[in-house]
Design an enzyme around this catalytic site. Sequence first.
Site, PDB file in Angstrom:
ATOM      1  N   PHE A 151     148.695 -82.221  26.705  1.00  0.00           N
ATOM      2  CA  PHE A 151     149.290 -83.014  27.790  1.00  0.00           C
ATOM      3  C   PHE A 151     148.752 -84.430  27.847  1.00  0.00           C
ATOM      4  O   PHE A 151     149.401 -85.319  28.408  1.00  0.00           O
ATOM      5  CB  PHE A 151     149.033 -82.316  29.146  1.00  0.00           C
ATOM      6  CG  PHE A 151     147.655 -82.575  29.711  1.00  0.00           C
ATOM      7  CD1 PHE A 151     147.387 -83.727  30.448  1.00  0.00           C
ATOM      8  CD2 PHE A 151     146.607 -81.679  29.495  1.00  0.00           C
ATOM      9  CE1 PHE A 151     146.114 -83.972  30.955  1.00  0.00           C
ATOM     10  CE2 PHE A 151     145.343 -81.926  29.992  1.00  0.00           C
ATOM     11  CZ  PHE A 151     145.094 -83.078  30.726  1.00  0.00           C
ATOM     12  N   LYS A 175     156.580 -79.124  19.514  1.00  0.00           N
ATOM     13  CA  LYS A 175     156.430 -78.312  20.742  1.00  0.00           C
ATOM     14  C   LYS A 175     155.445 -79.089  21.616  1.00  0.00           C
ATOM     15  O   LYS A 175     154.226 -78.947  21.485  1.00  0.00           O
ATOM     16  CB  LYS A 175     155.886 -76.922  20.385  1.00  0.00           C
ATOM     17  CG  LYS A 175     156.206 -75.807  21.361  1.00  0.00           C
ATOM     18  CD  LYS A 175     155.816 -76.060  22.792  1.00  0.00           C
ATOM     19  CE  LYS A 175     154.337 -75.862  23.056  1.00  0.00           C
ATOM     20  NZ  LYS A 175     153.942 -76.288  24.424  1.00  0.00           N
ATOM     21  N   ARG A 179     153.512 -79.780  30.395  1.00  0.00           N
ATOM     22  CA  ARG A 179     153.229 -80.518  31.638  1.00  0.00           C
ATOM     23  C   ARG A 179     153.920 -81.877  31.674  1.00  0.00           C
ATOM     24  O   ARG A 179     154.214 -82.375  32.740  1.00  0.00           O
ATOM     25  CB  ARG A 179     151.725 -80.704  31.789  1.00  0.00           C
ATOM     26  CG  ARG A 179     151.072 -79.361  31.724  1.00  0.00           C
ATOM     27  CD  ARG A 179     149.691 -79.304  32.233  1.00  0.00           C
ATOM     28  NE  ARG A 179     149.044 -78.205  31.543  1.00  0.00           N
ATOM     29  CZ  ARG A 179     147.862 -78.262  30.993  1.00  0.00           C
ATOM     30  NH1 ARG A 179     147.146 -79.362  31.069  1.00  0.00           N
ATOM     31  NH2 ARG A 179     147.360 -77.216  30.381  1.00  0.00           N
ATOM     32  N   SER A 228     142.951 -77.801  23.108  1.00  0.00           N
ATOM     33  CA  SER A 228     141.599 -77.325  23.403  1.00  0.00           C
ATOM     34  C   SER A 228     141.066 -76.457  22.256  1.00  0.00           C
ATOM     35  O   SER A 228     141.841 -75.886  21.475  1.00  0.00           O
ATOM     36  CB  SER A 228     141.620 -76.532  24.707  1.00  0.00           C
ATOM     37  OG  SER A 228     142.524 -75.461  24.581  1.00  0.00           O
ATOM     38  N   CYS A 283     140.433 -87.003  24.725  1.00  0.00           N
ATOM     39  CA  CYS A 283     139.535 -86.277  23.823  1.00  0.00           C
ATOM     40  C   CYS A 283     138.453 -87.188  23.273  1.00  0.00           C
ATOM     41  O   CYS A 283     137.459 -86.728  22.733  1.00  0.00           O
ATOM     42  CB  CYS A 283     140.316 -85.676  22.673  1.00  0.00           C
ATOM     43  SG  CYS A 283     141.025 -86.949  21.643  1.00  0.00           S
ATOM     44  N   GLU A 385     133.382 -78.550  27.895  1.00  0.00           N
ATOM     45  CA  GLU A 385     134.269 -79.707  28.016  1.00  0.00           C
ATOM     46  C   GLU A 385     134.923 -79.647  29.393  1.00  0.00           C
ATOM     47  O   GLU A 385     135.593 -78.670  29.724  1.00  0.00           O
ATOM     48  CB  GLU A 385     135.360 -79.670  26.932  1.00  0.00           C
ATOM     49  CG  GLU A 385     136.292 -80.862  27.044  1.00  0.00           C
ATOM     50  CD  GLU A 385     137.465 -80.839  26.068  1.00  0.00           C
ATOM     51  OE1 GLU A 385     138.051 -79.764  25.844  1.00  0.00           O
ATOM     52  OE2 GLU A 385     137.794 -81.915  25.535  1.00  0.00           O
TER      53      GLU A 385
HETATM   54  P1  NAD Z   1     145.828 -76.835  25.527  1.00  0.00           P
HETATM   55  O1  NAD Z   1     145.011 -76.279  24.421  1.00  0.00           O
HETATM   56  O2  NAD Z   1     145.879 -76.084  26.815  1.00  0.00           O
HETATM   57  O3  NAD Z   1     147.367 -76.996  25.064  1.00  0.00           O
HETATM   58  C1  NAD Z   1     147.714 -77.618  23.859  1.00  0.00           C
HETATM   59  C2  NAD Z   1     149.053 -77.062  23.383  1.00  0.00           C
HETATM   60  O4  NAD Z   1     148.924 -75.668  23.116  1.00  0.00           O
HETATM   61  C3  NAD Z   1     150.177 -77.203  24.394  1.00  0.00           C
HETATM   62  O5  NAD Z   1     151.367 -77.524  23.718  1.00  0.00           O
HETATM   63  C4  NAD Z   1     150.248 -75.823  25.039  1.00  0.00           C
HETATM   64  O6  NAD Z   1     151.544 -75.510  25.499  1.00  0.00           O
HETATM   65  C5  NAD Z   1     149.822 -74.900  23.926  1.00  0.00           C
HETATM   66  N1  NAD Z   1     149.066 -73.732  24.406  1.00  0.00           N
HETATM   67  C6  NAD Z   1     148.272 -73.660  25.506  1.00  0.00           C
HETATM   68  N2  NAD Z   1     147.707 -72.448  25.595  1.00  0.00           N
HETATM   69  C7  NAD Z   1     148.147 -71.734  24.539  1.00  0.00           C
HETATM   70  C8  NAD Z   1     147.894 -70.407  24.064  1.00  0.00           C
HETATM   71  N3  NAD Z   1     147.082 -69.577  24.722  1.00  0.00           N
HETATM   72  N4  NAD Z   1     148.506 -70.008  22.934  1.00  0.00           N
HETATM   73  C9  NAD Z   1     149.337 -70.835  22.254  1.00  0.00           C
HETATM   74  N5  NAD Z   1     149.590 -72.108  22.655  1.00  0.00           N
HETATM   75  C10 NAD Z   1     149.021 -72.553  23.773  1.00  0.00           C
HETATM   76  O7  NAD Z   1     145.335 -78.340  25.755  1.00  0.00           O
HETATM   77  P2  NAD Z   1     145.741 -79.344  26.914  1.00  0.00           P
HETATM   78  O8  NAD Z   1     145.115 -78.888  28.199  1.00  0.00           O
HETATM   79  O9  NAD Z   1     147.200 -79.600  26.889  1.00  0.00           O
HETATM   80  O10 NAD Z   1     145.028 -80.677  26.394  1.00  0.00           O
HETATM   81  C11 NAD Z   1     143.679 -80.963  26.608  1.00  0.00           C
HETATM   82  C12 NAD Z   1     142.822 -80.509  25.439  1.00  0.00           C
HETATM   83  O11 NAD Z   1     143.259 -81.137  24.245  1.00  0.00           O
HETATM   84  C13 NAD Z   1     141.364 -80.923  25.593  1.00  0.00           C
HETATM   85  O12 NAD Z   1     140.570 -79.857  25.177  1.00  0.00           O
HETATM   86  C14 NAD Z   1     141.230 -82.110  24.668  1.00  0.00           C
HETATM   87  O13 NAD Z   1     139.922 -82.357  24.182  1.00  0.00           O
HETATM   88  C15 NAD Z   1     142.145 -81.708  23.566  1.00  0.00           C
HETATM   89  N6  NAD Z   1     142.547 -82.870  22.774  1.00  0.00           N
HETATM   90  C16 NAD Z   1     141.978 -83.014  21.548  1.00  0.00           C
HETATM   91  C17 NAD Z   1     142.297 -84.109  20.782  1.00  0.00           C
HETATM   92  C18 NAD Z   1     141.674 -84.313  19.438  1.00  0.00           C
HETATM   93  O14 NAD Z   1     142.116 -85.201  18.738  1.00  0.00           O
HETATM   94  N7  NAD Z   1     140.684 -83.543  19.036  1.00  0.00           N
HETATM   95  C19 NAD Z   1     143.231 -85.049  21.259  1.00  0.00           C
HETATM   96  C20 NAD Z   1     143.807 -84.844  22.500  1.00  0.00           C
HETATM   97  C21 NAD Z   1     143.457 -83.735  23.256  1.00  0.00           C
END
Ligand code: NAD
Length: 500
Positions: A151, A175, A179, A228, A283, A385
């Site tokens: 998101f 995908k 949010r 995450s 991130c 985190e």
């Molecule tokens: P998230 O892991 O909850 O969701 C990411 C994606 O995965 C979304 O499209 C979501 O719909 C999907 N998803 C969520 N739960 C799932 C599950 N159980 N099974 C399959 N798919 C699922 O992350 P978020 O809350 O949207 O974003 C924040 C996180 O992203 C933070 O941990 C942040 O550090 C990380 N992030 C990392 C980077 C990087 O480059 N390393 C960059 C941006 C964000």
Amino acid sequence: MTTRRIGHWIGGKHVADDTARTGEVFDPSTGEVVANLALADSATVDRAVADALAAWQSWRTSTLTRRSKVLFAFRELVAANRDELATLVGREHGKVHSDAFGEVQRGLEVVEFACGIPHLLKGGFSENVSGEVDSYSLRQPLGVVVGITPFNFPAMVPMWMFPLAIACGNAFVLKPSDRDPSVSMRIAELWAEAGLPDGVFTVLNGDREAVDALLVHPDVAAVSFVGSTPVAQHVSRTANEHGKRVQALGGAKNHMVVLPDADIEMAADAAVSAAYGSAGERCMAISALVTVGDIADELLPAITARIAELTIGPGTDPDSEMGPLVTRVHRDRVADYVAAGADEGAEVVVDGRELAAPDGREDGFWLGPCLLDHVTPGMSVYTDEIFGPVLVVLRVASFDDALALVNASPYGNGTAVFTNDGGAARRFQSEIEVGMVGINVPIPVPMAYYSFGGWKDSLFGDSHVHGTEGVNFYTRGKVVTARWPDPSRRTGVDLGFPTT
Ligand code: NAD
């Protein structure tokens, strides 16, 4: 008033998916539901992937000139619509407009890099590797590739992926986060306007059900994921088990080390900007400040003075510097961490839980900047985190202690050192076990022509995103060895192993 419904973008058009389960999309500044989002089931995933696969059959053979023309046209459209795209991001994410505008700009830079695809896909050629035999290398597209995105950067993170994936000749299925999906739908319209054939770019909205269907789909060749760490691990494992190429970028806990000789004013500006920009939902946000020697005694007052000056308000207000958090659940989770830190013995120097919501926005997901001092490595505010406007301060005695602390973290996304000592900075860049390092730069996000990615639990897979690693991820290599003999000469039968 009827709530807007968001479906998918399949086959070059909006698809309502009226019977799907739905999720709610909020305006984080008011807490209001602004849209209902269709959540794809496995049948819709099958339809989208089949459509993408059909589109790929001709896109893979499109000329490099055609591909770069479409990319240049797309580049112009994104640039012309930067403001609108940033508004769409801010409305559903909550970040302030300048921040949203910046993320569109950084995504646009990847599109610009991808415009050079004819050069990026040039292979090697060796004449006469043997008598009348030449060798050359090709890079070819993979097929249908998937991007699953978080998101916090709803425009930029997808743009880390799809410009190169499409330029390399793949069909891309996005995908996005459930949010803040609207900006992806607008980007799909811009691709169509740029002349991209229907089906080469797809937006499939959904949640875990859609992700899991994509990860096991036999016609999906590769998966790029950003989110995450627990979900990154799940995606990496499942996609690998199903024979797909995968790069899964995970969460982070980024340290900013401040050495005793650092410029206090510069370090304080950097810490406040990097910890509280985008309400800490980055991130690459700085979430742990590691002060060496006695510098905290001077640095922390400079930081608290700057926090007191910040304007917290809705992203639509041009005076706002920090907006709300993305959802009520997330806001409460972050606030709970602050309470846990206090219970575990940290000193809450600035308590953002006391922030008064802006007038008329009392139901928004507000939390002010939080600063916790005297944090120790075992506390949950340090180990986890938090992904909110919370900066924790760990005081250490020496540079060696700082290096050891950062290297003991399971995360390795970004880090920064603030110092005026070139030798110390050089040692830091050499010994630190982190993928992206800043020297007097708090958020060292690589430019589009380098590659972005962390180490350890911040990335699962071998490839970072964009730059030349992105080109390699979205293609596979082939080496051709060709003999075109001089018709006047003939080689006879030879059962020996071929040598030069
Ligand atoms: P998230 O892991 O909850 O969701 C990411 C994606 O995965 C979304 O499209 C979501 O719909 C999907 N998803 C969520 N739960 C799932 C599950 N159980 N099974 C399959 N798919 C699922 O992350 P978020 O809350 O949207 O974003 C924040 C996180 O992203 C933070 O941990 C942040 O550090 C990380 N992030 C990392 C980077 C990087 O480059 N390393 C960059 C941006 C964000």
